[in-house]
Write an enzyme that holds these catalytic residues in place. Structure first.
Site, short mmCIF file in Angstrom:
data_model
loop_
_atom_site.label_atom_id
_atom_site.label_comp_id
_atom_site.label_asym_id
_atom_site.label_seq_id
_atom_site.Cartn_x
_atom_site.Cartn_y
_atom_site.Cartn_z
N TYR A 85 7.84 7.57 16.24
CA TYR A 85 8.15 7.64 14.82
C TYR A 85 9.39 8.50 14.58
O TYR A 85 10.31 8.10 13.85
CB TYR A 85 6.95 8.22 14.07
CG TYR A 85 7.05 8.18 12.57
CD1 TYR A 85 6.82 7.00 11.87
CD2 TYR A 85 7.36 9.33 11.85
CE1 TYR A 85 6.90 6.96 10.49
CE2 TYR A 85 7.44 9.30 10.47
CZ TYR A 85 7.21 8.12 9.79
OH TYR A 85 7.29 8.08 8.42
N LYS A 108 13.05 7.28 13.06
CA LYS A 108 13.54 7.79 11.78
C LYS A 108 14.88 8.51 11.95
O LYS A 108 15.74 8.44 11.05
CB LYS A 108 12.51 8.72 11.16
CG LYS A 108 11.25 8.01 10.68
CD LYS A 108 11.55 6.95 9.63
CE LYS A 108 10.26 6.37 9.05
NZ LYS A 108 10.51 5.35 7.99
N ASP A 156 8.23 -10.09 7.08
CA ASP A 156 8.09 -9.37 8.33
C ASP A 156 9.50 -8.96 8.74
O ASP A 156 10.31 -9.80 9.14
CB ASP A 156 7.46 -10.27 9.39
CG ASP A 156 7.25 -9.57 10.72
OD1 ASP A 156 7.88 -8.51 10.96
OD2 ASP A 156 6.47 -10.08 11.55
N VAL A 157 9.81 -7.68 8.61
CA VAL A 157 11.19 -7.23 8.81
C VAL A 157 11.63 -7.32 10.27
O VAL A 157 12.82 -7.12 10.57
CB VAL A 157 11.39 -5.80 8.28
CG1 VAL A 157 11.16 -5.73 6.79
CG2 VAL A 157 10.51 -4.79 9.03
N ARG A 168 0.85 -1.20 0.00
CA ARG A 168 0.00 0.00 0.00
C ARG A 168 0.88 1.24 0.00
O ARG A 168 2.09 1.17 0.19
CB ARG A 168 -0.93 0.02 1.22
CG ARG A 168 -0.19 0.10 2.54
CD ARG A 168 -1.14 0.19 3.71
NE ARG A 168 -0.44 0.39 4.97
CZ ARG A 168 -1.02 0.67 6.13
NH1 ARG A 168 -2.34 0.77 6.18
NH2 ARG A 168 -0.31 0.85 7.22
N GLY A 169 0.25 2.38 -0.19
CA GLY A 169 0.91 3.67 -0.01
C GLY A 169 2.15 3.87 -0.85
O GLY A 169 2.23 3.50 -2.02
#
Length: 232
Positions: free
Chosen positions: A156, A160, A60-61, A17-18
């Protein structure tokens, strides 16, 4: 490892997605065979419907066995890869602050957004052909220079920021093999994660593909948006 004739294999994580799906579509349109990595294979297959030369692979990382399984498949079926886009990400946590954060959410953000990209790149290191591109999809949320002092999205943002430092370290390690490793902020994009009000998906995809399309003597270890440096 020499590059193959014609467009080489690309792997995009979190691509059902996205932005991940947008990047995957564009690479497939260019003629690249592409691996769509997704935790939910059925959702991945739905996303890949109608796209040519796309292989959907469970990924699945956060699980070493899953990442190793992907690397083994690439080795068996393609021998190597030219493009790795570490896009998988979770928890744009606008609803919490650092002082009151649910640390379980922070741990999961770090596990996916930072360690997931690290784990995947390490697992694929011997598969990266000379001159390959590794693109870590980052965010201005993790930039010290762009932060406005607000307390939102702590999990988040921290994950990052850590991804950006990982980019610098991987770039240093892989430079001798001609592999370019760069972090890219796609900007605020109107996706399921970004929410309404962001810029069009194609603009975010263009920002990511800038790092894919770099020439062999292009920069490595950078942090950009739309091809222009942004502060760490």
């Amino acid at each position: 490892m020499d590059a193959p004739q014609g467009p080489g294999l690309a792997v995009v994580t979190g691509a059902n997605r996205g932005l991940g799906l947008g990047v995957l579509r564009r690479l497939a349109e260019r003629g690249h065979p592409v691996v769509l990595g997704a935790r939910d294979v059925e959702k991945g297959r739905e996303a890949a419907e109608g796209l040519g030369n796309v292989h959907v692979h469970e990924l699945d990382v956060t699980r070493q066995d899953s990442v190793d399984g992907l690397a083994a498949w690439v080795r068996e079926h393609h021998g190597g890869l030219e493009i790795l886009v570490n896009n998988a990400a979770v928890h744009y946590d606008t609803f919490q602050t650092a002082i009151g954060a649910d640390l379980a959410i922070a741990e999961e953000a770090l596990a996916v957004n930072t360690l997931g990209a690290w784990r995947t790149t390490v697992a694929c290191q011997d598969l990266l052909r000379r001159g390959a591109r590794v693109v870590n999809v980052s965010s201005g949320s993790g930039s010290f220079g762009e932060t406005d002092g607000a307390g939102g999205t702590p999990a988040y943002a921290v994950s990052k920021a850590a991804l950006d430092m990982l980019t610098v370290k991987l770039a240093a390690d892989l430079r001798r093999r001609g592999v370019l490793v760069n972090a890219v902020c796609p900007g605020w994009v109107a996706t399921d994660m970004g929410g309404p009000g962001g810029r069009p998906l194609d603009e975010g995809v263009d920002s990511i593909l800038w790092a894919v399309d770099l020439p062999p003597d292009g920069p490595t270890g950078t942090f950009t948006r739309d091809g222009r440096p942004i502060p760490w």
